[in-house]
Design a protein around this motif. Structure first.
Motif, PDB file in Angstrom:
ATOM      1  N   LEU A 336       0.666  -0.954  -0.237  1.00 54.10           N
ATOM      2  CA  LEU A 336       0.017   0.461  -0.032  1.00 54.10           C
ATOM      3  C   LEU A 336       0.581   1.182  -0.030  1.00 54.10           C
ATOM      4  CD1 LEU A 336      -3.095   1.588   0.035  1.00 54.10           C
ATOM      5  CD2 LEU A 336      -2.442   1.093   2.784  1.00 54.10           C
ATOM      6  N   MET A 337       2.035   0.922   0.962  1.00 50.57           N
ATOM      7  CA  MET A 337       2.560   2.666   0.527  1.00 50.57           C
ATOM      8  C   MET A 337       2.906   2.487  -0.423  1.00 50.57           C
ATOM      9  SD  MET A 337       2.693   3.299   4.179  1.00 50.57           S
ATOM     10  CE  MET A 337       4.779   4.374   4.182  1.00 50.57           C
ATOM     11  N   LYS A 338       4.115   1.832  -1.382  1.00 43.97           N
ATOM     12  CA  LYS A 338       4.433   1.954  -2.316  1.00 43.97           C
ATOM     13  C   LYS A 338       3.447   2.490  -3.730  1.00 43.97           C
ATOM     14  CE  LYS A 338       8.091  -0.850  -1.972  1.00 43.97           C
ATOM     15  NZ  LYS A 338       9.048  -2.232  -1.662  1.00 43.97           N
ATOM     16  N   LYS A 339       2.201   1.404  -3.249  1.00 41.44           N
ATOM     17  CA  LYS A 339       1.361   2.204  -4.684  1.00 41.44           C
ATOM     18  C   LYS A 339       1.097   3.627  -4.137  1.00 41.44           C
ATOM     19  CE  LYS A 339      -0.892  -1.419  -4.760  1.00 41.44           C
ATOM     20  NZ  LYS A 339      -2.701  -3.021  -4.679  1.00 41.44           N
ATOM     21  N   ILE A 340       0.838   4.506  -2.722  1.00 41.66           N
ATOM     22  CA  ILE A 340       0.556   5.718  -2.583  1.00 41.66           C
ATOM     23  C   ILE A 340       1.413   6.363  -3.030  1.00 41.66           C
ATOM     24  CG2 ILE A 340       0.210   7.137  -0.866  1.00 41.66           C
ATOM     25  CD1 ILE A 340      -1.834   4.987   0.605  1.00 41.66           C
ATOM     26  N   ALA A 341       2.460   5.866  -2.824  1.00 41.48           N
ATOM     27  CA  ALA A 341       3.906   6.627  -3.188  1.00 41.48           C
ATOM     28  C   ALA A 341       4.166   7.020  -5.147  1.00 41.48           C
ATOM     29  CB  ALA A 341       5.136   6.441  -2.937  1.00 41.48           C
ATOM     30  N   GLU A 342       3.108   5.835  -5.091  1.00 39.96           N
ATOM     31  CA  GLU A 342       3.018   6.686  -7.056  1.00 39.96           C
ATOM     32  C   GLU A 342       2.493   7.252  -7.180  1.00 39.96           C
ATOM     33  OE1 GLU A 342       2.847   2.331  -8.149  1.00 39.96           O
ATOM     34  OE2 GLU A 342       4.875   1.828  -7.725  1.00 39.96           O
ATOM     35  N   VAL A 353       9.598   4.647   0.833  1.00 40.10           N
ATOM     36  CA  VAL A 353      10.026   3.859   0.965  1.00 40.10           C
ATOM     37  C   VAL A 353      10.246   2.343  -0.043  1.00 40.10           C
ATOM     38  CG1 VAL A 353       7.447   4.190   0.610  1.00 40.10           C
ATOM     39  CG2 VAL A 353       8.776   3.941  -1.611  1.00 40.10           C
ATOM     40  N   ASP A 354      11.631   2.947  -0.631  1.00 37.03           N
ATOM     41  CA  ASP A 354      12.327   1.727  -1.070  1.00 37.03           C
ATOM     42  C   ASP A 354      13.983   1.763   0.180  1.00 37.03           C
ATOM     43  OD1 ASP A 354      11.085   1.520  -3.200  1.00 37.03           O
ATOM     44  OD2 ASP A 354      12.280   3.144  -3.867  1.00 37.03           O
ATOM     45  N   LEU A 371      -0.192   8.841   7.900  1.00 38.31           N
ATOM     46  CA  LEU A 371       0.604   8.786   6.519  1.00 38.31           C
ATOM     47  C   LEU A 371       0.323  10.593   5.532  1.00 38.31           C
ATOM     48  CD1 LEU A 371       2.525   7.557   4.692  1.00 38.31           C
ATOM     49  CD2 LEU A 371       0.422   6.429   3.281  1.00 38.31           C
ATOM     50  N   VAL A 372      -1.015  10.231   5.501  1.00 36.74           N
ATOM     51  CA  VAL A 372      -1.678  11.315   5.064  1.00 36.74           C
ATOM     52  C   VAL A 372      -1.225  12.848   4.967  1.00 36.74           C
ATOM     53  CG1 VAL A 372      -3.929  10.163   3.559  1.00 36.74           C
ATOM     54  CG2 VAL A 372      -3.842  11.540   6.039  1.00 36.74           C
ATOM     55  N   LYS A 373      -1.435  12.402   6.653  1.00 35.34           N
ATOM     56  CA  LYS A 373      -1.025  13.952   7.689  1.00 35.34           C
ATOM     57  C   LYS A 373       0.768  14.085   7.386  1.00 35.34           C
ATOM     58  CE  LYS A 373      -3.819  14.765  11.086  1.00 35.34           C
ATOM     59  NZ  LYS A 373      -4.662  14.564  12.707  1.00 35.34           N
ATOM     60  N   GLU A 374       1.320  13.591   7.798  1.00 37.20           N
ATOM     61  CA  GLU A 374       3.032  13.233   7.590  1.00 37.20           C
ATOM     62  C   GLU A 374       3.046  14.001   6.547  1.00 37.20           C
ATOM     63  OE1 GLU A 374       6.651  11.073  10.092  1.00 37.20           O
ATOM     64  OE2 GLU A 374       4.571  10.413  10.053  1.00 37.20           O
ATOM     65  N   PHE A 375       2.931  13.587   5.270  1.00 36.29           N
ATOM     66  CA  PHE A 375       3.666  14.142   4.166  1.00 36.29           C
ATOM     67  C   PHE A 375       2.621  14.587   3.066  1.00 36.29           C
ATOM     68  CE2 PHE A 375       5.412   9.988   5.796  1.00 36.29           C
ATOM     69  CZ  PHE A 375       7.182  10.110   5.061  1.00 36.29           C
ATOM     70  N   SER A 376       1.497  14.984   3.831  1.00 41.22           N
ATOM     71  CA  SER A 376       0.698  16.086   3.431  1.00 41.22           C
ATOM     72  C   SER A 376       0.031  15.624   2.127  1.00 41.22           C
ATOM     73  CB  SER A 376       1.076  17.335   3.148  1.00 41.22           C
ATOM     74  OG  SER A 376       1.792  17.981   4.663  1.00 41.22           O
ATOM     75  N   LEU A 377      -0.823  14.786   1.546  1.00 37.07           N
ATOM     76  CA  LEU A 377      -1.123  13.866   0.318  1.00 37.07           C
ATOM     77  C   LEU A 377      -2.278  14.497   0.395  1.00 37.07           C
ATOM     78  CD1 LEU A 377       0.694  10.439   1.207  1.00 37.07           C
ATOM     79  CD2 LEU A 377       1.387  12.480  -0.600  1.00 37.07           C
ATOM     80  N   SER A 378      -2.820  15.671  -0.239  1.00 38.11           N
ATOM     81  CA  SER A 378      -4.546  16.242  -0.361  1.00 38.11           C
ATOM     82  C   SER A 378      -4.549  16.585  -2.026  1.00 38.11           C
ATOM     83  CB  SER A 378      -4.230  17.141   0.667  1.00 38.11           C
ATOM     84  OG  SER A 378      -3.702  18.321   0.449  1.00 38.11           O
ATOM     85  N   GLN A 379      -3.429  15.497  -2.268  1.00 35.87           N
ATOM     86  CA  GLN A 379      -3.699  15.548  -3.753  1.00 35.87           C
ATOM     87  C   GLN A 379      -3.649  14.996  -5.006  1.00 35.87           C
ATOM     88  OE1 GLN A 379      -4.139  19.946  -4.759  1.00 35.87           O
ATOM     89  NE2 GLN A 379      -3.954  19.381  -2.967  1.00 35.87           N
ATOM     90  N   ILE A 380      -4.567  13.919  -3.711  1.00 36.95           N
ATOM     91  CA  ILE A 380      -4.833  12.512  -4.676  1.00 36.95           C
ATOM     92  C   ILE A 380      -6.407  12.112  -5.279  1.00 36.95           C
ATOM     93  CG2 ILE A 380      -4.694   9.736  -4.680  1.00 36.95           C
ATOM     94  CD1 ILE A 380      -2.243  10.187  -2.787  1.00 36.95           C
ATOM     95  N   THR A 388      -5.841   1.783  -4.641  1.00 38.06           N
ATOM     96  CA  THR A 388      -4.857   1.251  -4.020  1.00 38.06           C
ATOM     97  C   THR A 388      -5.491   0.444  -2.746  1.00 38.06           C
ATOM     98  OG1 THR A 388      -4.079   2.912  -2.088  1.00 38.06           O
ATOM     99  CG2 THR A 388      -4.332   3.573  -4.887  1.00 38.06           C
ATOM    100  N   LEU A 389      -6.710   0.595  -2.337  1.00 36.98           N
ATOM    101  CA  LEU A 389      -6.980  -0.052  -0.941  1.00 36.98           C
ATOM    102  C   LEU A 389      -7.800  -1.781  -0.943  1.00 36.98           C
ATOM    103  CD1 LEU A 389      -8.673   3.612   0.787  1.00 36.98           C
ATOM    104  CD2 LEU A 389      -6.333   2.855   0.859  1.00 36.98           C
ATOM    105  N   ARG A 390      -7.071  -1.875  -0.200  1.00 40.54           N
ATOM    106  CA  ARG A 390      -7.630  -3.845   0.358  1.00 40.54           C
ATOM    107  C   ARG A 390      -8.960  -3.440   0.919  1.00 40.54           C
ATOM    108  NH1 ARG A 390      -3.662  -7.575   3.719  1.00 40.54           N
ATOM    109  NH2 ARG A 390      -3.927  -5.823   5.495  1.00 40.54           N
TER     110      ARG A 390
END
Length: 608
Positions: A336-342, A353-354, A371-380, A388-390
């Motif tokens: 999941l981490m790798k999918k979101i990073a992409e 993530v690598d 995760l979304v707070k720490e890395f400010s991922l609000s543009q997805i 990406t979620l199961r």
């Protein structure tokens, strides 16, 4: 008339007799008989009253045989693998295959050389380990006595949990080893996460198509068969079509002052047509905490009413509803981490993530909101994000009641999970739902999960030893209710452990009543926080070392239920020590003794 026969199955005299019968058969019968004994080209003539009959003998070496025999072996700890194996068996039988199905633990290793088509369905347990009923088969196949298998073709469905480092490791082990032994893949291995229904169905389809292709059957019939099979499964309540059970009772078993909360749930199964046995489990589909969902949506600056897809069939729900009911948001996994990073333009996250060490540490105890707070991922985009979620996996709980004792009901025992991590309070998804949001009269989606690896002995006179600290006591309550109902005469012995006698003795009144009535023969309890020195169930077992060994020598079945990483491992080591000391054996011999008990289904574990 030419009668074709396989070489060697019949003597020359038997062939003469068969040919003498031909003049008395109809033309259709003669054609059928000729077709039945189809073969290659070597002709002999035999005289009969009606004239000479030419017989073609087939050389086995010259005849290519495509068998319709298929062997399915499953390695399953909780029953998922067994359930899938049984569904696949039905599909193959519908296609007129002759199917042999067996757990790996019951399979005779020497029969491996007789198999042409092998399908393996196996889960991975713990840290990359095979489930209990697959251990010996795994060891055999990886040992020096494993035979060459050049004539074998196989396919593997591997079950696992991508939040663990050794995802689907047992299936990968089998795949690699079978190829080393010369076996050929029928279809590529499929690795399934917790949401395994769709990939398992796709694997079923490919396996059936390939087998049918080898039988020179039309591929279209396979697709139709799959479609019809899935459709028929939807007409009954099951894992993929759960029953909404009404909550009849939801109470806290712990006394005032306890630092634990253990819920006793009683659910109505009226109208479900569910049947279960003592030792089976109940699957419950939980929902995410709406407050957590709202916080995630706010952080991502999404519109909660935006429609998003929730499956491959094109069903859409509002984003908020989907995050509550459909998708897992409380667990971070490496995939999941790798999918979101992409999906992001966050260079820092893409780099991190690598890094295995960082990733292992980061996903421990964090969720999507972290995760979304720490890395400010609000543009997805929300559609891409949920892609990406199961799915939210069902939670399996050992059933704590007997169907004979409580018809149309099922009881479970759930320990509420609460903890602090990374500056936030955390709550178990399912246990938190029952503790805070679900009340009597509400309904929850449930299904029955069979567990043939954890069953009472067929002979009710067989003595049993039950070891279940904490919520591990649940299945033993169902055992005792069942044995009370059938008036079993075999001796019973319970080892139970918790923190405090006064507040944490789960189902205390019931156990003491069974002890008084003789349904329970012996009970040893360990309350670790009531003494200066912590005392656990394994300490109580060592105190009764001689008697435990006597019970084992007398044919007792021993059951262990509870935490795998710590308790179950400690109990197993204690059992080996008891067998070693009381039996006068070496450590290796004591270990073999316990492995033999497991093979005889006299050492059974329901661990998680």
């Amino acid at each position: 008339m030419v009668l074709q026969v396989m070489k060697n199955p019949f003597t020359e005299e038997q062939i003469k007799l068969l040919n003498q019968l031909l003049p008395n058969l109809t033309e259709a019968q003669q054609i059928w008989l000729s077709g039945y004994f189809s073969g290659a080209l070597q002709i002999k003539e035999y005289s009969t009253p009606s004239g000479n009959i030419a017989v073609q003998e087939a050389s086995v070496a010259e005849t290519k045989v495509i068998t319709k025999e298929v062997t399915i072996l499953y390695g399953s700890q909780t029953g998922n693998g067994q359930g899938l194996a049984e569904r696949l068996t039905k599909k193959l039988q519908d296609e007129e295959y002759q199917v042999t199905i067996s757990s790996m633990g019951d399979f005779k290793h020497r029969d491996l050389l007789k198999i042409k088509n092998l399908l393996l369905i196996v889960s991975t347990h713990g840290e990359g380990d095979p489930p209990d009923n697959a251990i010996q088969f795994h060891e055999f196949l990886h040992g020096k006595r494993a035979p060459k298998l050049e004539d074998l073709q196989y396919s593997i469905l591997s079950l696992g949990d991508s939040s663990y480092e050794f995802f689907c490791q047992t299936g990968k082990d089998f795949d690699k080893r079978l190829q080393e032994l010369g076996a050929k893949q029928l279809t590529p291995r499929v690795d399934c996460d917790l949401d395994f229904d769709e990939p398992a169905a796709e694997w079923f389809t490919r396996v059936l198509f390939k087998l049918n292709e080898q039988q020179e059957s039309a591929s279209a019939s396979t697709s139709q068969s799959i479609s019809q099979s899935v459709s028929s499964e939807q007409t009954e309540y099951s894992r993929i079509n759960p029953f909404k059970a009404e909550i009849l009772e939801n109470l806290n078993l712990n006394g005032r002052g306890s630092n634990k909360e253990t819920r006793h749930l009683e659910l109505s199964l009226e109208g479900s047509n569910f049947h279960f046995e003592a030792g089976d489990s109940l699957g419950i589909y939980p929902e995410n905490d709406p407050e957590l969902v709202d916080a995630l949506i706010a952080e991502m600056e999404w519109n909660p009413e935006d429609p998003v897809p929730v499956n491959k069939q094109g069903v859409f729900r509002s984003l908020r509803e989907a995050l509550i009911s459909d998708f897992e948001i409380t667990v971070l996994t490496k995939p999941l981490m790798k999918k979101i990073a992409e999906l992001t333009s966050n260079a820092e996250l893409e780099k991190l993530v690598d890094q295995k060490e960082w990733l292992d540490d980061y996903i421990d105890g964090r969720d999507l909101l972290d995760l979304v707070k720490e890395f400010s991922l609000s543009q997805i985009d929300p559609k891409e994000f949920v892609g990406t979620l199961r799915k939210i996996p069902a939670r399996l709980y050992s059933i704590a009641s007997s169907l004979r004792a409580a018809p149309d009901e099922v009881h479970v025992t759930i320990g509420t999970v609460r903890y602090e991590a990374h500056g936030r309070s955390r709550l178990g998804v399912c246990s938190g739902e029952f503790a805070l949001r679900l009340e009597e009269g509400d309904t929850v989606p449930v299904y029955i999960q069979r567990n043939d690896n954890f069953k009472l002995p067929e002979n009710p006179d067989t003595p049993i030893i039950m070891i279940g600290p904490g919520t591990g006591i649940a299945p033993f309550r169902s055992f005792m209710q069942e044995r009370e109902e059938i008036e079993a005469k075999g001796k019973t012995w319970l080892f139970f452990g918790e923190q405090h006698y006064r507040t944490d003795f789960l189902y205390q009144v019931e156990w003491q009543q069974w002890l008084k009535e003789g349904v329970l023969t012996k009970m040893d309890v360990a309350f670790s926080r009531d003494t200066d020195e912590k005392v656990y169930v394994q300490h109580k077992m060592l105190e009764k070392s001689k008697e435990i060994y006597e019970w084992l020598e007398d044919g007792a079945v021993i059951y262990v239920c509870g935490d795998e990483k710590h308790m179950a491992a400690d109990v197993q080591n204690t059992l080996i020590k008891i067998i070693e000391e009381e039996g006068g054996l070496s450590v290796e011999e004591a270990t073999d003794y316990l492995a033999n008990l497991q093979q005889q289904k006299r050492y059974q574990r329901d661990v998680y």
